[in-house]
Design a protein around this motif. Structure first.
Motif, PDB file in Angstrom:
ATOM      1  N   SER A  33     -77.757  71.758  44.643  1.00 24.04           N
ATOM      2  CA  SER A  33     -76.627  72.060  43.746  1.00 24.04           C
ATOM      3  C   SER A  33     -75.609  70.928  43.708  1.00 24.04           C
ATOM      4  O   SER A  33     -74.484  71.120  43.247  1.00 24.04           O
ATOM      5  CB  SER A  33     -75.937  73.346  44.216  1.00 24.04           C
ATOM      6  N   SER A  34     -75.993  69.767  44.214  1.00 26.14           N
ATOM      7  CA  SER A  34     -75.049  68.657  44.346  1.00 26.14           C
ATOM      8  C   SER A  34     -74.890  67.875  43.042  1.00 26.14           C
ATOM      9  O   SER A  34     -75.880  67.544  42.382  1.00 26.14           O
ATOM     10  CB  SER A  34     -75.511  67.693  45.442  1.00 26.14           C
ATOM     11  N   ASN A  35     -73.669  67.591  42.700  1.00 31.28           N
ATOM     12  CA  ASN A  35     -73.338  66.669  41.621  1.00 31.28           C
ATOM     13  C   ASN A  35     -72.751  65.398  42.229  1.00 31.28           C
ATOM     14  O   ASN A  35     -72.010  65.460  43.216  1.00 31.28           O
ATOM     15  CB  ASN A  35     -72.324  67.282  40.650  1.00 31.28           C
ATOM     16  N   LEU A  36     -73.066  64.259  41.634  1.00 30.20           N
ATOM     17  CA  LEU A  36     -72.590  62.975  42.126  1.00 30.20           C
ATOM     18  C   LEU A  36     -71.591  62.377  41.143  1.00 30.20           C
ATOM     19  O   LEU A  36     -71.771  62.470  39.930  1.00 30.20           O
ATOM     20  CB  LEU A  36     -73.763  62.001  42.318  1.00 30.20           C
ATOM     21  N   MET A  37     -70.532  61.794  41.686  1.00 29.24           N
ATOM     22  CA  MET A  37     -69.528  61.175  40.829  1.00 29.24           C
ATOM     23  C   MET A  37     -69.006  59.901  41.463  1.00 29.24           C
ATOM     24  O   MET A  37     -68.836  59.835  42.690  1.00 29.24           O
ATOM     25  CB  MET A  37     -68.366  62.136  40.577  1.00 29.24           C
ATOM     26  N   TYR A  38     -68.783  58.906  40.629  1.00 28.82           N
ATOM     27  CA  TYR A  38     -68.260  57.618  41.085  1.00 28.82           C
ATOM     28  C   TYR A  38     -66.919  57.346  40.408  1.00 28.82           C
ATOM     29  O   TYR A  38     -66.733  57.642  39.227  1.00 28.82           O
ATOM     30  CB  TYR A  38     -69.243  56.495  40.751  1.00 28.82           C
ATOM     31  N   ASP A  39     -65.984  56.773  41.156  1.00 25.63           N
ATOM     32  CA  ASP A  39     -64.694  56.386  40.585  1.00 25.63           C
ATOM     33  C   ASP A  39     -64.152  55.181  41.340  1.00 25.63           C
ATOM     34  O   ASP A  39     -64.635  54.847  42.429  1.00 25.63           O
ATOM     35  CB  ASP A  39     -63.698  57.546  40.654  1.00 25.63           C
ATOM     36  N   PHE A 247     -68.373  60.622  45.294  1.00 30.57           N
ATOM     37  CA  PHE A 247     -68.273  62.039  45.647  1.00 30.57           C
ATOM     38  C   PHE A 247     -69.632  62.709  45.513  1.00 30.57           C
ATOM     39  O   PHE A 247     -70.368  62.458  44.553  1.00 30.57           O
ATOM     40  CB  PHE A 247     -67.306  62.767  44.709  1.00 30.57           C
ATOM     41  N   THR A 248     -69.944  63.584  46.452  1.00 34.56           N
ATOM     42  CA  THR A 248     -71.067  64.513  46.328  1.00 34.56           C
ATOM     43  C   THR A 248     -70.467  65.904  46.454  1.00 34.56           C
ATOM     44  O   THR A 248     -69.854  66.230  47.468  1.00 34.56           O
ATOM     45  CB  THR A 248     -72.121  64.286  47.429  1.00 34.56           C
ATOM     46  N   LEU A 249     -70.632  66.714  45.411  1.00 36.56           N
ATOM     47  CA  LEU A 249     -69.902  67.974  45.308  1.00 36.56           C
ATOM     48  C   LEU A 249     -70.842  69.141  45.019  1.00 36.56           C
ATOM     49  O   LEU A 249     -71.795  69.008  44.238  1.00 36.56           O
ATOM     50  CB  LEU A 249     -68.858  67.884  44.181  1.00 36.56           C
ATOM     51  N   ASP A 250     -70.567  70.258  45.635  1.00 37.00           N
ATOM     52  CA  ASP A 250     -71.309  71.491  45.375  1.00 37.00           C
ATOM     53  C   ASP A 250     -70.778  72.087  44.075  1.00 37.00           C
ATOM     54  O   ASP A 250     -69.649  72.585  44.025  1.00 37.00           O
ATOM     55  CB  ASP A 250     -71.116  72.465  46.543  1.00 37.00           C
ATOM     56  N   GLU A 251     -71.595  72.046  43.026  1.00 38.67           N
ATOM     57  CA  GLU A 251     -71.100  72.450  41.710  1.00 38.67           C
ATOM     58  C   GLU A 251     -70.911  73.953  41.567  1.00 38.67           C
ATOM     59  O   GLU A 251     -70.346  74.433  40.585  1.00 38.67           O
ATOM     60  CB  GLU A 251     -72.042  71.959  40.616  1.00 38.67           C
TER      61      GLU A 251
END
Length: 288
Positions: A33-39, A247-251
């Motif tokens: 259920s992980s979403n990945l985000m870069y900033d 970021f690795t986030l539980d969506e």
């Protein structure tokens, strides 16, 4: 007159939209259920803020890690859904903020690493974060070991086949919230957020996986500070100073729109880190 009952630190969120109730049953594990985000985070003001604190307030150990954690606490004070987690396919929320991070006693290949965990409140300031984090790190480096290391050491003595069964049992108990409280307290996998500094190693940030065991819904990794020349719309050139954050986030804990707004707010705190010197005017409670 009856005394007010102390509010529980962890409670189930019961007034979610139907879709949010169903999703954890479809997406059963945290890794899947992980979403990945870069900033990118501009570091000019952050470096000035840290330097000011180190010199004028004798906070000589203040680092980027302290500021990022303080900003995350401030974020949870205003966007409490970020502090939710999934257990037993149900959504729960915390009132306190548990932050886990890996540290070494010494920056050498031979030095073992461990995980320390600090508990903070949503109204925490940079001073609260600095005191709590430094206390844990200094205690470990002066007296290596501790509850987590001792627990891991004990488990490591168990034969492999038996250990698989023990871990399966602990996972089963955790699913039904029956895991002993002392194990949840020492476990780095039971937290609001895991954070790691790749910058201290001089390498770029990575997308770190989440853990299916435990409750951690977010893993944040930040890299070494970088400089790059960029062009303004008017054609002028300027030097951009920034660091990468991944970021690795539980969506499953909240929707994408909420996440997007929350992370923009987190960046706004980092763009004005002096706001972290004082508590927030109001702490927002999560829904029932």
């Amino acid at each position: 007159m009856m005394k007010n009952k102390k509010k529980k630190d962890v409670r189930r969120v019961k007034t979610l939209p139907p879709m949010s109730v169903i999703v954890p049953f479809i997406m059963k594990d945290r890794v899947g259920s992980s979403n990945l985000m870069y900033d990118k985070i501009n570091t000019v003001k952050l470096e000035r803020y840290i330097k000011e604190k180190q010199v004028s307030e004798d906070m000589k150990n203040l680092s980027m890690m302290h500021v990022l954690i303080a900003a995350y606490c401030r974020l949870i004070s205003q966007r409490p859904a970020i502090n939710r987690f999934i257990r037993g396919q149900r959504v729960y929320t915390r009132r306190s903020i548990e932050v886990a991070l890996t540290i070494k006693k010494e920056m050498t290949l031979e030095s073992p690493d461990t995980v320390v965990k600090v508990t903070l409140q949503p109204d925490a300031t940079i001073y609260d974060v600095y005191e709590a984090l430094n206390k844990e790190i200094v205690n470990y480096r002066d007296n290596p070991g501790g509850d987590f290391d001792n627990t891991a050491k004990f488990l490591s003595y168990i034969p492999a086949l038996v250990l698989r069964g023990v871990i399966s049992l602990l996972t089963f108990l955790d699913y039904f919230n029956l895991l002993p409280k002392f194990l949840q307290k020492v476990s780095p996998f039971h937290c609001s957020m895991f954070i790691t500094s790749m910058g201290s190693l001089g390498i770029p940030a990575i997308y770190h996986h989440l853990y299916d065991f435990g409750t951690c819904p977010a893993f944040i990794a930040f890299g070494a500070k970088r400089r790059r020349y960029e062009v303004n719309p008017d054609g002028s050139v300027y030097k951009h100073q920034f660091m990468d954050v991944k970021f690795t986030l539980d969506e499953r804990i909240c929707d994408g729109y909420y996440y997007a707004k929350a992370l923009k707010l987190w960046k706004s705190f980092l763009n004005d880190p002096w706001c972290l010197d004082v508590p927030p005017e109001k702490v927002v409670e999560d829904i029932d």
